[in-house]
Structure formats: structure tokens, C-alpha cells
Motif scaffolding. Structure first.
Motif, PDB file in Angstrom:
ATOM      1  N   ARG A   1       5.560  -6.210 -13.853  1.00 27.23           N
ATOM      2  CA  ARG A   1       6.215  -7.510 -13.987  1.00 27.23           C
ATOM      3  C   ARG A   1       6.137  -7.990 -15.434  1.00 27.23           C
ATOM      4  O   ARG A   1       5.098  -7.902 -16.071  1.00 27.23           O
ATOM      5  CB  ARG A   1       5.528  -8.518 -13.078  1.00 27.23           C
ATOM      6  CG  ARG A   1       5.784  -8.227 -11.618  1.00 27.23           C
ATOM      7  CD  ARG A   1       5.300  -9.357 -10.753  1.00 27.23           C
ATOM      8  NE  ARG A   1       5.701  -9.089  -9.369  1.00 27.23           N
ATOM      9  CZ  ARG A   1       4.998  -9.517  -8.326  1.00 27.23           C
ATOM     10  NH1 ARG A   1       3.899 -10.194  -8.501  1.00 27.23           N
ATOM     11  NH2 ARG A   1       5.427  -9.248  -7.128  1.00 27.23           N
TER      12      ARG A   1
ATOM     13  N   ILE B   1       1.159  -3.570 -10.124  1.00 18.23           N
ATOM     14  CA  ILE B   1       2.147  -4.645  -9.975  1.00 18.23           C
ATOM     15  C   ILE B   1       2.178  -5.504 -11.235  1.00 18.23           C
ATOM     16  O   ILE B   1       3.255  -5.851 -11.733  1.00 18.23           O
ATOM     17  CB  ILE B   1       1.833  -5.485  -8.723  1.00 18.23           C
ATOM     18  CG1 ILE B   1       2.066  -4.664  -7.445  1.00 18.23           C
ATOM     19  CG2 ILE B   1       2.661  -6.779  -8.688  1.00 18.23           C
ATOM     20  CD1 ILE B   1       1.481  -5.260  -6.184  1.00 18.23           C
ATOM     21  N   ALA B   2       1.011  -5.838 -11.745  1.00 18.97           N
ATOM     22  CA  ALA B   2       0.947  -6.676 -12.955  1.00 18.97           C
ATOM     23  C   ALA B   2       1.613  -5.984 -14.146  1.00 18.97           C
ATOM     24  O   ALA B   2       2.280  -6.640 -14.958  1.00 18.97           O
ATOM     25  CB  ALA B   2      -0.495  -7.010 -13.269  1.00 18.97           C
ATOM     26  N   ARG B   3       1.471  -4.679 -14.261  1.00 18.58           N
ATOM     27  CA  ARG B   3       2.093  -3.942 -15.371  1.00 18.58           C
ATOM     28  C   ARG B   3       3.603  -3.876 -15.225  1.00 18.58           C
ATOM     29  O   ARG B   3       4.323  -3.759 -16.215  1.00 18.58           O
ATOM     30  CB  ARG B   3       1.518  -2.523 -15.443  1.00 18.58           C
ATOM     31  CG  ARG B   3       0.097  -2.491 -15.940  1.00 18.58           C
ATOM     32  CD  ARG B   3      -0.430  -1.082 -15.969  1.00 18.58           C
ATOM     33  NE  ARG B   3      -1.813  -1.085 -16.400  1.00 18.58           N
ATOM     34  CZ  ARG B   3      -2.631  -0.068 -16.245  1.00 18.58           C
ATOM     35  NH1 ARG B   3      -2.189   1.062 -15.696  1.00 18.58           N
ATOM     36  NH2 ARG B   3      -3.879  -0.146 -16.636  1.00 18.58           N
TER      37      ARG B   3
ATOM     38  N   THR C   1      -8.600   0.012  -3.754  1.00 21.15           N
ATOM     39  CA  THR C   1      -7.181   0.328  -3.624  1.00 21.15           C
ATOM     40  C   THR C   1      -6.331  -0.906  -3.926  1.00 21.15           C
ATOM     41  O   THR C   1      -5.334  -0.833  -4.650  1.00 21.15           O
ATOM     42  CB  THR C   1      -6.879   0.850  -2.201  1.00 21.15           C
ATOM     43  OG1 THR C   1      -7.643   2.023  -1.978  1.00 21.15           O
ATOM     44  CG2 THR C   1      -5.411   1.155  -2.010  1.00 21.15           C
ATOM     45  N   ARG C   2      -6.741  -2.052  -3.383  1.00 26.58           N
ATOM     46  CA  ARG C   2      -6.022  -3.298  -3.654  1.00 26.58           C
ATOM     47  C   ARG C   2      -6.027  -3.616  -5.147  1.00 26.58           C
ATOM     48  O   ARG C   2      -5.000  -3.991  -5.716  1.00 26.58           O
ATOM     49  CB  ARG C   2      -6.657  -4.451  -2.877  1.00 26.58           C
ATOM     50  CG  ARG C   2      -5.955  -5.794  -3.125  1.00 26.58           C
ATOM     51  CD  ARG C   2      -6.786  -6.991  -2.741  1.00 26.58           C
ATOM     52  NE  ARG C   2      -8.033  -6.963  -3.485  1.00 26.58           N
ATOM     53  CZ  ARG C   2      -9.208  -7.329  -2.972  1.00 26.58           C
ATOM     54  NH1 ARG C   2      -9.299  -7.738  -1.728  1.00 26.58           N
ATOM     55  NH2 ARG C   2     -10.301  -7.286  -3.707  1.00 26.58           N
ATOM     56  N   ASP C   3      -7.184  -3.448  -5.792  1.00 25.32           N
ATOM     57  CA  ASP C   3      -7.269  -3.713  -7.228  1.00 25.32           C
ATOM     58  C   ASP C   3      -6.334  -2.802  -8.020  1.00 25.32           C
ATOM     59  O   ASP C   3      -5.667  -3.244  -8.965  1.00 25.32           O
ATOM     60  CB  ASP C   3      -8.710  -3.553  -7.712  1.00 25.32           C
ATOM     61  CG  ASP C   3      -9.643  -4.615  -7.134  1.00 25.32           C
ATOM     62  OD1 ASP C   3      -9.148  -5.631  -6.606  1.00 25.32           O
ATOM     63  OD2 ASP C   3     -10.873  -4.404  -7.214  1.00 25.32           O
ATOM     64  N   ASN C   4      -6.261  -1.533  -7.636  1.00 24.55           N
ATOM     65  CA  ASN C   4      -5.343  -0.601  -8.298  1.00 24.55           C
ATOM     66  C   ASN C   4      -3.893  -1.034  -8.119  1.00 24.55           C
ATOM     67  O   ASN C   4      -3.090  -0.975  -9.061  1.00 24.55           O
ATOM     68  CB  ASN C   4      -5.540   0.819  -7.781  1.00 24.55           C
ATOM     69  CG  ASN C   4      -6.838   1.427  -8.251  1.00 24.55           C
ATOM     70  OD1 ASN C   4      -7.369   1.051  -9.297  1.00 24.55           O
ATOM     71  ND2 ASN C   4      -7.362   2.367  -7.483  1.00 24.55           N
ATOM     72  N   LEU C   5      -3.550  -1.457  -6.920  1.00 24.85           N
ATOM     73  CA  LEU C   5      -2.186  -1.943  -6.668  1.00 24.85           C
ATOM     74  C   LEU C   5      -1.892  -3.196  -7.490  1.00 24.85           C
ATOM     75  O   LEU C   5      -0.796  -3.324  -8.066  1.00 24.85           O
ATOM     76  CB  LEU C   5      -1.980  -2.235  -5.188  1.00 24.85           C
ATOM     77  CG  LEU C   5      -1.685  -1.030  -4.304  1.00 24.85           C
ATOM     78  CD1 LEU C   5      -1.736  -1.425  -2.839  1.00 24.85           C
ATOM     79  CD2 LEU C   5      -0.349  -0.428  -4.657  1.00 24.85           C
ATOM     80  N   ASN C   6      -2.828  -4.095  -7.543  1.00 23.86           N
ATOM     81  CA  ASN C   6      -2.625  -5.312  -8.339  1.00 23.86           C
ATOM     82  C   ASN C   6      -2.394  -4.970  -9.806  1.00 23.86           C
ATOM     83  O   ASN C   6      -1.543  -5.580 -10.460  1.00 23.86           O
ATOM     84  CB  ASN C   6      -3.825  -6.256  -8.196  1.00 23.86           C
ATOM     85  CG  ASN C   6      -3.821  -6.980  -6.867  1.00 23.86           C
ATOM     86  OD1 ASN C   6      -2.785  -7.121  -6.219  1.00 23.86           O
ATOM     87  ND2 ASN C   6      -4.988  -7.442  -6.462  1.00 23.86           N
ATOM     88  N   THR C   7      -3.113  -3.986 -10.323  1.00 21.20           N
ATOM     89  CA  THR C   7      -2.931  -3.555 -11.714  1.00 21.20           C
ATOM     90  C   THR C   7      -1.537  -2.990 -11.918  1.00 21.20           C
ATOM     91  O   THR C   7      -0.844  -3.325 -12.888  1.00 21.20           O
ATOM     92  CB  THR C   7      -3.997  -2.515 -12.099  1.00 21.20           C
ATOM     93  OG1 THR C   7      -5.288  -3.114 -11.960  1.00 21.20           O
ATOM     94  CG2 THR C   7      -3.817  -2.014 -13.514  1.00 21.20           C
TER      95      THR C   7
END
Length: 119
Positions: free
Chosen positions: A116, A112-114, A104-110
Motif C-alpha cells: 500500500r 500488506i503494508a509494503r 504468520t499474521r505479522d508477515n501478512l501485515n508486513t
């Protein structure tokens, strides 16, 4: 000792100690006046309860586990093989939940990265 002293010695609130009693984890002697009387054994029992809570066990699981636990040099040790199996299963459920949270954290990081802009 009375509940206030047990609370001071264990760091558990009086309310928490009453809750442990309601859950069948502590069984203090009761005076005719209704006051609870605790012993040194209760101090050790509260320490065991807190360790098991910190390990993620529910109070119902702790009630089942306590009869199979002994203190060895200040370390809590299970003595019943079925308890060891139950603890291993509980650990496996925690490991699975950790894996799901990491995904879930990895999905959120993806996401967020997209969102910004690079740079």
C-alpha cells in the motif's frame, strides 16, 4: 427420555447425539423397539462433552478423559494426574499454534503494508 428431548435440553442436535454414541461418549439404554432412552445422567454427560469439545479435545481424547472428570459445583474438574498432564500438553500445543499464527499474521501485515502506498 428420548433423543428429541435430550436434544432440546442440551442444545445438541439428534444427529450430534447419535455421533456421540458412535464415538462411545454416550451409552443410552435401548428398548426392544430400538429407541434410545436417556437419563438425567446423560444430560450432565452431554454438558461435559460439550465443555471438553470447546476446550479443543477430540472425541477420542474426550472418551479417555470422561472417566477422570467430575462435576464440582457445575465446574468440570479432572481427577487423574495423567489427565492433567495430557491437558497441559494439549494446552502447550495450542499455545505453540497461536504463536505460529501470530507470526504468520505479522508477515501478512508486513506484506500488506509494503504493497500500500504511504499516505
Amino acid at each position: 427420555m428420548r433423543i428429541g428431548e435430550l436434544a432440546r435440553r442440551t442444545g445438541v442436535s439428534e444427529r450430534g447425539l447419535r455421533y456421540y454414541e458412535e464415538q462411545g461418549l454416550l451409552r443410552p439404554e435401548r428398548l426392544p423397539s430400538g429407541y434410545r432412552v436417556y437419563t438425567e445422567l446423560d444430560v450432565a454427560a452431554v454438558r461435559r462433552i460439550r465443555l471438553l469439545l470447546a476446550a479443543g479435545l477430540s472425541t477420542a481424547q474426550i472418551a479417555e478423559a470422561l472417566p477422570c472428570m467430575v462435576d464440582e459445583d457445575e465446574l468440570l474438574q479432572p481427577t487423574c494426574s495423567e489427565l492433567v498432564d495430557a491437558l497441559a500438553a494439549h494446552r502447550d500445543r495450542i499455545e505453540e499454534a497461536i504463536g505460529e499464527l501470530a507470526a504468520t499474521r505479522d508477515n501478512l501485515n508486513t506484506l500488506i503494508a509494503r504493497a500500500r502506498p504511504a499516505g
